[in-house]
Write a protein that holds these residues in place. Structure first.
Motif, PDB file in Angstrom:
ATOM      1  N   ASN A   1       0.736  -0.976  -0.289  1.00 12.35           N
ATOM      2  CA  ASN A   1       0.052  -0.023  -0.087  1.00 12.35           C
ATOM      3  C   ASN A   1       0.626   1.121   0.580  1.00 12.35           C
ATOM      4  N   ALA A   2       2.049   1.369   1.032  1.00  7.27           N
ATOM      5  CA  ALA A   2       2.945   2.251   0.780  1.00  7.27           C
ATOM      6  C   ALA A   2       3.428   2.686  -0.519  1.00  7.27           C
ATOM      7  N   PHE A   3       4.168   1.686  -1.010  1.00 10.41           N
ATOM      8  CA  PHE A   3       4.650   1.949  -2.486  1.00 10.41           C
ATOM      9  C   PHE A   3       3.284   2.467  -3.542  1.00 10.41           C
ATOM     10  N   VAL A   4       2.333   2.156  -3.588  1.00 10.69           N
ATOM     11  CA  VAL A   4       1.114   1.874  -4.615  1.00 10.69           C
ATOM     12  C   VAL A   4       0.686   3.732  -4.337  1.00 10.69           C
ATOM     13  N   LEU A   5       0.698   4.143  -2.774  1.00 12.42           N
ATOM     14  CA  LEU A   5       0.139   5.357  -2.267  1.00 12.42           C
ATOM     15  C   LEU A   5       1.149   6.370  -3.665  1.00 12.42           C
ATOM     16  N   ARG A   6       2.622   5.874  -2.732  1.00 18.65           N
ATOM     17  CA  ARG A   6       3.768   7.201  -3.457  1.00 18.65           C
ATOM     18  C   ARG A   6       3.858   6.998  -5.334  1.00 18.65           C
ATOM     19  N   GLN A   7       3.419   5.984  -6.504  1.00 21.40           N
ATOM     20  CA  GLN A   7       3.344   5.737  -7.134  1.00 21.40           C
ATOM     21  C   GLN A   7       2.058   7.328  -7.251  1.00 21.40           C
ATOM     22  N   GLY A   8       1.066   6.752  -6.742  1.00 20.96           N
ATOM     23  CA  GLY A   8      -0.091   7.576  -6.427  1.00 20.96           C
ATOM     24  C   GLY A   8       0.182   8.608  -7.073  1.00 20.96           C
ATOM     25  N   ILE A   9       1.161   9.910  -5.681  1.00 23.98           N
ATOM     26  CA  ILE A   9       1.172  10.688  -5.258  1.00 23.98           C
ATOM     27  C   ILE A   9       1.925  11.670  -6.513  1.00 23.98           C
ATOM     28  N   ARG A  10       2.861  10.515  -7.051  1.00 23.90           N
ATOM     29  CA  ARG A  10       4.014  10.649  -7.906  1.00 23.90           C
ATOM     30  C   ARG A  10       3.518  10.825  -9.674  1.00 23.90           C
ATOM     31  N   GLY A  11       2.906   9.858  -9.737  1.00 24.05           N
ATOM     32  CA  GLY A  11       1.315   9.975 -11.425  1.00 24.05           C
ATOM     33  C   GLY A  11       2.583   9.560 -11.948  1.00 24.05           C
ATOM     34  N   GLU A  12       3.074   8.545 -11.472  1.00 24.96           N
ATOM     35  CA  GLU A  12       4.076   7.234 -12.018  1.00 24.96           C
ATOM     36  C   GLU A  12       3.245   5.863 -12.154  1.00 24.96           C
ATOM     37  N   HIS A  13       3.101   5.490 -13.577  1.00 26.97           N
ATOM     38  CA  HIS A  13       2.729   4.176 -13.832  1.00 26.97           C
ATOM     39  C   HIS A  13       1.621   3.615 -12.907  1.00 26.97           C
ATOM     40  N   VAL A  14       0.853   4.669 -12.303  1.00 28.97           N
ATOM     41  CA  VAL A  14      -0.257   4.218 -11.958  1.00 28.97           C
ATOM     42  C   VAL A  14      -1.305   2.746 -11.866  1.00 28.97           C
ATOM     43  N   ALA A  15      -2.031   3.324 -13.576  1.00 33.55           N
ATOM     44  CA  ALA A  15      -2.504   2.560 -14.325  1.00 33.55           C
ATOM     45  C   ALA A  15      -2.689   0.958 -13.987  1.00 33.55           C
ATOM     46  N   ALA A  16      -0.466   0.723 -14.402  1.00 33.04           N
ATOM     47  CA  ALA A  16       0.136  -0.347 -14.718  1.00 33.04           C
ATOM     48  C   ALA A  16      -0.406  -1.090 -12.976  1.00 33.04           C
ATOM     49  N   ILE A  17       0.455   0.123 -11.942  1.00 32.33           N
ATOM     50  CA  ILE A  17       0.062  -0.717 -10.831  1.00 32.33           C
ATOM     51  C   ILE A  17      -0.222  -1.207  -9.844  1.00 32.33           C
ATOM     52  N   VAL A  18      -1.892  -0.803 -10.328  1.00 30.18           N
ATOM     53  CA  VAL A  18      -2.931  -0.815  -9.402  1.00 30.18           C
ATOM     54  C   VAL A  18      -3.862  -1.821 -10.017  1.00 30.18           C
ATOM     55  N   THR A  19      -3.634  -1.766 -11.689  1.00 28.17           N
ATOM     56  CA  THR A  19      -3.765  -3.180 -12.090  1.00 28.17           C
ATOM     57  C   THR A  19      -3.221  -4.666 -11.611  1.00 28.17           C
ATOM     58  N   ILE A  20      -1.574  -4.379 -11.581  1.00 25.22           N
ATOM     59  CA  ILE A  20      -1.002  -5.604 -11.619  1.00 25.22           C
ATOM     60  C   ILE A  20      -1.943  -5.880  -9.844  1.00 25.22           C
ATOM     61  N   CYS A  21      -1.764  -4.876  -8.215  1.00 30.26           N
ATOM     62  CA  CYS A  21      -2.025  -5.736  -7.370  1.00 30.26           C
ATOM     63  C   CYS A  21      -3.795  -6.029  -7.444  1.00 30.26           C
ATOM     64  N   ALA A  22      -4.453  -5.354  -7.909  1.00 31.72           N
ATOM     65  CA  ALA A  22      -5.564  -6.499  -8.404  1.00 31.72           C
ATOM     66  C   ALA A  22      -5.649  -7.879  -9.186  1.00 31.72           C
ATOM     67  N   LEU A  23      -4.930  -7.454 -10.129  1.00 29.13           N
ATOM     68  CA  LEU A  23      -4.693  -8.816 -10.310  1.00 29.13           C
ATOM     69  C   LEU A  23      -4.185  -9.970  -9.734  1.00 29.13           C
ATOM     70  N   SER A  24      -3.560  -9.216  -9.069  1.00 29.57           N
ATOM     71  CA  SER A  24      -2.029 -10.377  -8.711  1.00 29.57           C
ATOM     72  C   SER A  24      -3.260 -10.848  -6.505  1.00 29.57           C
ATOM     73  N   ASP A  25      -3.849 -10.104  -6.598  1.00 31.12           N
ATOM     74  CA  ASP A  25      -5.197 -10.231  -5.784  1.00 31.12           C
ATOM     75  C   ASP A  25      -6.195 -11.461  -6.262  1.00 31.12           C
ATOM     76  N   ALA A  26      -6.480 -10.888  -7.126  1.00 28.67           N
ATOM     77  CA  ALA A  26      -7.317 -11.910  -7.934  1.00 28.67           C
ATOM     78  C   ALA A  26      -7.227 -13.400  -7.937  1.00 28.67           C
ATOM     79  N   VAL A  27      -5.390 -13.757  -8.483  1.00 24.83           N
ATOM     80  CA  VAL A  27      -5.474 -14.565  -8.855  1.00 24.83           C
ATOM     81  C   VAL A  27      -4.956 -15.781  -7.068  1.00 24.83           C
ATOM     82  N   LEU A  28      -4.822 -14.920  -6.279  1.00 23.48           N
ATOM     83  CA  LEU A  28      -4.273 -15.219  -5.167  1.00 23.48           C
ATOM     84  C   LEU A  28      -5.904 -15.595  -4.052  1.00 23.48           C
ATOM     85  N   ILE A  29      -6.483 -14.677  -4.045  1.00 22.99           N
ATOM     86  CA  ILE A  29      -8.233 -15.069  -3.750  1.00 22.99           C
ATOM     87  C   ILE A  29      -8.206 -16.572  -4.169  1.00 22.99           C
TER      88      ILE A  29
END
Length: 209
Positions: free
Chosen positions: A28-56
């Motif tokens: 979460n800390a990494f996602v927050l920092r990337q979001g504030i910087r506006g760097e690759h946000v869509a890719a980061i959010v997608t990877i986190c969500a997809l990873s969670d979907a696979v794990l769940i």
């Protein structure tokens, strides 16, 4: 299939998923920092969500039982994850000692943007090298199985929805904090907090807590 039971299972999955995800942690800390910087946000959010979907989904399928039967693998992951978190914490501490402000486009004037490859590698490591994630799989799997035949997948769908909502809000909502983080002092506080969090989590993992 009772519709109310389906709604209850999905709602329980949503609440459980959010309870496990919404916490101060490395990912979460990494996602927050990337979001504030506006760097690759869509890719980061997608990877986190997809990873969670696979794990769940793995948890619903009963992979949690396999993980519980292979404690050695969890121990190895714990030490690898601990080393990674401590290293990342040291990097954040170094940034805190030399805070940078944001320019209008969200980048730092002195430090270049993190490349897409580096950002993806980091978020994958923070997600998959965290042994607590695999404990969460076992927990989700046990709760899902208690929902009864057919309902466990609605529970999983609710948990996946919670993950999507959380990471989307965290990543894309962080841009509203850009004004606050236009000051170096703000970055110093954020990176200092990230450094403490990462090293505390890493130390806790190494000690088995």
């Amino acid at each position: 299939m009772n519709f109310s039971d389906t709604i209850n299972a999905a709602g329980l999955g949503l609440a459980t998923g959010l309870a496990l995800i919404v916490a101060i942690g490395a990912q979460n800390a990494f996602v927050l920092r990337q979001g504030i910087r506006g760097e690759h946000v869509a890719a980061i959010v997608t990877i986190c969500a997809l990873s969670d979907a696979v794990l769940i989904a793995a948890g619903v399928l009963g992979t949690g039982a396999l993980i519980a039967a292979a404690p050695t693998a969890v121990v190895i992951l714990r030490y690898v994850g601990a080393a990674f978190l401590v290293t990342y914490g040291i990097m954040a501490a170094r940034r805190a000692l030399n805070p940078q402000s944001l320019t209008a486009d969200g980048s730092s004037p002195k430090s270049g943007k993190k490349s897409l490859t580096a950002a993806i590698t980091t978020v994958l490591a923070l997600t998959w090298l965290n042994p607590h994630v695999y404990l969460d799989i076992a927990l989700l799997g046990s709760i899902a199985s208690a929902q009864g035949s057919g309902q466990q997948w609605w529970f999983g769908a609710g948990a996946i929805l919670g993950s999507i909502l959380w990471f989307s809000s965290l990543g894309f909502g962080a841009r509203f904090l850009k004004g606050f983080f236009s000051r170096p002092r703000s970055w110093q506080l954020l990176d200092g907090g990230i450094a403490v969090t990462m090293m505390a989590l890493g130390t806790g993992l190494a000690l088995g807590s």
